[in-house]
Write an enzyme that holds these catalytic residues in place. Sequence first.
Site, PDB file in Angstrom:
ATOM      1  CB  ALA A  64      39.521  31.784  48.954  1.00 52.42           C
ATOM      2  CD  GLU A 106      38.185  24.514  46.042  1.00 50.94           C
ATOM      3  OE1 GLU A 106      38.395  25.754  46.392  1.00 50.94           O
ATOM      4  OE2 GLU A 106      38.753  23.467  46.628  1.00 50.94           O
ATOM      5  CD  GLU A 126      42.726  26.356  44.945  1.00 46.11           C
ATOM      6  OE1 GLU A 126      43.241  25.907  43.743  1.00 46.11           O
ATOM      7  OE2 GLU A 126      41.691  26.437  45.078  1.00 46.11           O
TER       8      GLU A 126
HETATM    9  C1  3H9 Z   1      41.705  29.780  46.961  1.00 48.19           C
HETATM   10  O1  3H9 Z   1      40.690  29.990  46.217  1.00 48.19           O
HETATM   11  C2  3H9 Z   1      41.608  28.942  48.157  1.00 48.19           C
HETATM   12  C3  3H9 Z   1      40.403  27.705  48.177  1.00 48.19           C
HETATM   13  O2  3H9 Z   1      40.723  26.669  47.340  1.00 48.19           O
HETATM   14  C4  3H9 Z   1      40.193  27.233  49.533  1.00 48.19           C
HETATM   15  C5  3H9 Z   1      39.348  28.087  50.227  1.00 48.19           C
HETATM   16  C6  3H9 Z   1      38.959  27.613  51.495  1.00 48.19           C
HETATM   17  N1  3H9 Z   1      41.823  37.486  46.776  1.00 48.19           N
HETATM   18  O3  3H9 Z   1      45.324  40.241  39.134  1.00 48.19           O
HETATM   19  P1  3H9 Z   1      44.548  41.772  38.891  1.00 48.19           P
HETATM   20  C7  3H9 Z   1      42.840  41.485  43.666  1.00 48.19           C
HETATM   21  S1  3H9 Z   1      43.052  30.669  46.883  1.00 48.19           S
HETATM   22  C8  3H9 Z   1      41.913  38.838  47.086  1.00 48.19           C
HETATM   23  O4  3H9 Z   1      45.393  42.858  38.780  1.00 48.19           O
HETATM   24  P2  3H9 Z   1      43.613  40.612  36.485  1.00 48.19           P
HETATM   25  C9  3H9 Z   1      44.251  41.789  43.409  1.00 48.19           C
HETATM   26  O5  3H9 Z   1      45.290  41.938  44.226  1.00 48.19           O
HETATM   27  C10 3H9 Z   1      42.939  31.629  45.443  1.00 48.19           C
HETATM   28  N2  3H9 Z   1      42.313  39.850  46.172  1.00 48.19           N
HETATM   29  O6  3H9 Z   1      43.523  41.598  37.630  1.00 48.19           O
HETATM   30  C11 3H9 Z   1      44.026  43.341  42.421  1.00 48.19           C
HETATM   31  O7  3H9 Z   1      43.951  44.181  43.460  1.00 48.19           O
HETATM   32  P3  3H9 Z   1      44.447  45.337  43.645  1.00 48.19           P
HETATM   33  C12 3H9 Z   1      42.896  31.256  44.348  1.00 48.19           C
HETATM   34  C13 3H9 Z   1      42.366  39.454  44.863  1.00 48.19           C
HETATM   35  O8  3H9 Z   1      42.533  41.409  35.753  1.00 48.19           O
HETATM   36  C14 3H9 Z   1      42.685  43.062  41.936  1.00 48.19           C
HETATM   37  O9  3H9 Z   1      41.953  42.072  42.529  1.00 48.19           O
HETATM   38  N3  3H9 Z   1      42.817  32.009  43.056  1.00 48.19           N
HETATM   39  C15 3H9 Z   1      42.011  38.158  44.679  1.00 48.19           C
HETATM   40  O10 3H9 Z   1      45.026  40.799  35.676  1.00 48.19           O
HETATM   41  C16 3H9 Z   1      42.878  42.842  40.490  1.00 48.19           C
HETATM   42  O11 3H9 Z   1      43.813  41.698  40.177  1.00 48.19           O
HETATM   43  C17 3H9 Z   1      43.795  32.874  42.521  1.00 48.19           C
HETATM   44  O12 3H9 Z   1      44.730  32.539  42.654  1.00 48.19           O
HETATM   45  C18 3H9 Z   1      41.950  37.073  45.401  1.00 48.19           C
HETATM   46  N4  3H9 Z   1      41.772  35.723  45.111  1.00 48.19           N
HETATM   47  O13 3H9 Z   1      43.676  39.278  36.610  1.00 48.19           O
HETATM   48  C19 3H9 Z   1      43.151  33.847  41.509  1.00 48.19           C
HETATM   49  N5  3H9 Z   1      42.616  38.092  43.050  1.00 48.19           N
HETATM   50  O14 3H9 Z   1      43.963  46.286  42.209  1.00 48.19           O
HETATM   51  C20 3H9 Z   1      43.961  34.946  41.910  1.00 48.19           C
HETATM   52  C21 3H9 Z   1      42.783  39.015  42.587  1.00 48.19           C
HETATM   53  O15 3H9 Z   1      44.319  46.183  44.907  1.00 48.19           O
HETATM   54  N6  3H9 Z   1      43.868  36.159  40.910  1.00 48.19           N
HETATM   55  N7  3H9 Z   1      42.678  40.007  43.753  1.00 48.19           N
HETATM   56  O16 3H9 Z   1      46.024  45.454  43.234  1.00 48.19           O
HETATM   57  C22 3H9 Z   1      44.153  36.066  39.560  1.00 48.19           C
HETATM   58  O17 3H9 Z   1      44.723  35.192  39.000  1.00 48.19           O
HETATM   59  C23 3H9 Z   1      44.087  37.265  38.728  1.00 48.19           C
HETATM   60  O18 3H9 Z   1      43.432  38.370  39.675  1.00 48.19           O
HETATM   61  C24 3H9 Z   1      42.665  37.413  37.587  1.00 48.19           C
HETATM   62  C25 3H9 Z   1      42.450  38.865  37.244  1.00 48.19           C
HETATM   63  C26 3H9 Z   1      42.782  36.349  36.801  1.00 48.19           C
HETATM   64  C27 3H9 Z   1      41.391  36.933  38.583  1.00 48.19           C
END
Ligand code: 3H9
Length: 694
Positions: A64, A106, A126
């Site tokens: 999300a 999901e 999460e």
């Molecule tokens: C969820 O899903 C809740 C649901 O269950 C319920 C829904 C109802 N949103 O980390 P990076 C941005 S909760 C917004 O440097 P990498 C990040 O800020 C979510 N932005 O890259 C950055 O922006 P900027 C559960 C996001 O290659 C850019 O993307 N998911 C999100 O080192 C690049 O990110 C997580 O917790 C996001 N969800 O790693 C996963 N994710 O360039 C969270 C990233 O402006 N994300 N951004 O600074 C990660 O773990 C890593 O970003 C990922 C890539 C492994 C995907």
Amino acid sequence: MQSSVVRITTQSGIALIEIDNPPVNATSHAVREGLLAAVAQAAGDSAVEAIVIAAAGRTFVAGADIKEQGKPSQPPILPDVCNAIENCPKPVVAAIHGTALGGGFELTLAAHTRIATADARVGLPEVNLGIIPGAGGTQRAPRLCGVPAAIDLVTNGKPLPAPRAQALGLIDRIAKDDLRAEATSYARELIGKPIRRTGALPVPDFDHVAAEQQVAAVEKKARGQISPGKAGRAVLMSAELPIAEGLARERAIYSELVSSDQAAALRHVFFAERQTAKVPGLDDVSPRTVATIGIAGAGTMGSGIAVACLDAGYRVIAVEQNEAAAQAGEKRIASLYDRAIRSKRISEADKAERLSRLTLAVDRAAFAPADLVIEAVFDDLPVKQELFKSLDTIVRPDAVLATNTSYLDPDEIAAVTAHPERVVGMHFFSPAHVMRLLEVVNAARTAPDVLATALAVGKKLRKLSIVSGVCEGFIGNRIYAMYRKQCEYMLEDGALPQDVDAALEAYGLPMGPFAVNDLSGLDIAWARRKRLAPTRDPRERYVAIPDKLCEMGRLGQKTGAGWYRYADGKRTIDADVTALIEAASKEKEISRRQISRAEIQARVLATMVNEGAKILAEGIALRASDIDLVLINGYGYPAWRGGPMFEAGRMGLDKVLSKVEQLAERDGFGWEPAPLLVELARAGKTFAELPAKA
Ligand code: 3H9
């Protein structure tokens, strides 16, 4: 259908729904809307027989949109999108590459089958954001992988490699070569067959007592963080409730948590970590190439650094003073790997491969091929200066020299070298192969590409690198030293070590400062106090209790006694220490009084924030959130509180300031309120509102 972030194309009966929302395809409002419309369109299109959901760019959906969390949700909400996918009358295949995390995973659990590339990772992280999966993860995952595995998945938040997820039943197939093509033929195979809806599957039988214990253990380990226990309990619920009810309950818990203080704090931590990569002045600077790293000293710290570097794929040359020390270093490094083998983190073959890149030597000339030399020798200025001076004549002039000093001035070390611009600080935390924090110290003359090199190496070592300017103790130890002092003041004022430790453990720290001190040894800080004694201002309130303990030979666990006694290694309260502390109060004519847990916690927070504000105003830290990350990753400050600077903002800086003013009044010199704190508190602002550094 018109959507800028979701496309649908149909070919030979298969509709491809492609999500394209860079950088990580988060399910922001437009994606949810686009997906719902696309699924409805494909379902109603008689030319479509099956559907593939895939994502463009470097990754499948990473979850999300975290930026939308904590704000009112705009329909359609993700659970409704997932339900629409699950209820689709035509088979739906999810094609996963990169990472499918949180809401992204999901979505795929609601699809009827999942195919992934071999290097993809899937997970439900999460809990790290203070929430639980809110779009069916806790109800659908256990139907595929069973309750115990699902509890693990949602409570530790760690992504699984696709092959492991396949073994657990979470993924059906691994693509051999071309994900999109294989997903399409998979979809074709499913046409006309009964649709397997995850929500309609029964939850496999499991041992209820063991699962309850599994969740109880998670709750105990969470030290005040709510989300892991809630996530585990939501999985348990899947076995008790019909799917629709389970989904509704999951959503209710998610909604409650997403607007909690803990979730706000953990979102702050998430974005703070991403900020650290943005260092002013380095936008167009390329780091120097590093393939071989020299490490001076193979003691505890040097060995840990060596393991971190070997794990990251570097060649390592470690130099010790003599043969015996070199051999001991080699043994220490090998034993760190043996431990990793025992805990099944690496294989014998991994150990052999890593050790094949290690050279141990007793002659500094061995450093000649190094692109970077990190010193981890005794923290003594002349020792380090002599080493750096000699490196001038050994390594190439463009090789980077890094000091791992915790308290010395890197400028003074750089000053004795021919090229001070290639000297930088890389302050590791012990054990260096485990601790995630790395303070990268930007010394007065450090060249931008040298700073960039230290940061690039830190990234490859998978550390969280925080840039610090030069000051006594840098960001972390400077704050730690102040807060330790305040804890010692509390001893004279009426508390005992066990009171302070218990209060801070109740606050969420894994271990109180006196227990930590016993673990790391009282002699390090003693040496530092003796070094600083000649320049210590006589107006400073000084507590002599730790000096007395050291003089008594009570150096902590290693001598069987320190702030506590360690009979058979077990920590016990020591009446001798109590007597020593009471005598110290008496000597200063301080009438001892009960200090409450809340007061202990408030005094510690006020100390951290006041010193943090000074560090910020001096430009030692680039941003308040970097200070939060240092305390969280190096000193056990609970992440779910967001770090001291964030926590202070949440509480209101005026409240923290009034505590600081009390400290200043009682403890006097050195405890003056930081002007920046005063300014922000008076303006009703928080540290987060400070303008970013150019
Ligand atoms: C969820 O899903 C809740 C649901 O269950 C319920 C829904 C109802 N949103 O980390 P990076 C941005 S909760 C917004 O440097 P990498 C990040 O800020 C979510 N932005 O890259 C950055 O922006 P900027 C559960 C996001 O290659 C850019 O993307 N998911 C999100 O080192 C690049 O990110 C997580 O917790 C996001 N969800 O790693 C996963 N994710 O360039 C969270 C990233 O402006 N994300 N951004 O600074 C990660 O773990 C890593 O970003 C990922 C890539 C492994 C995907």
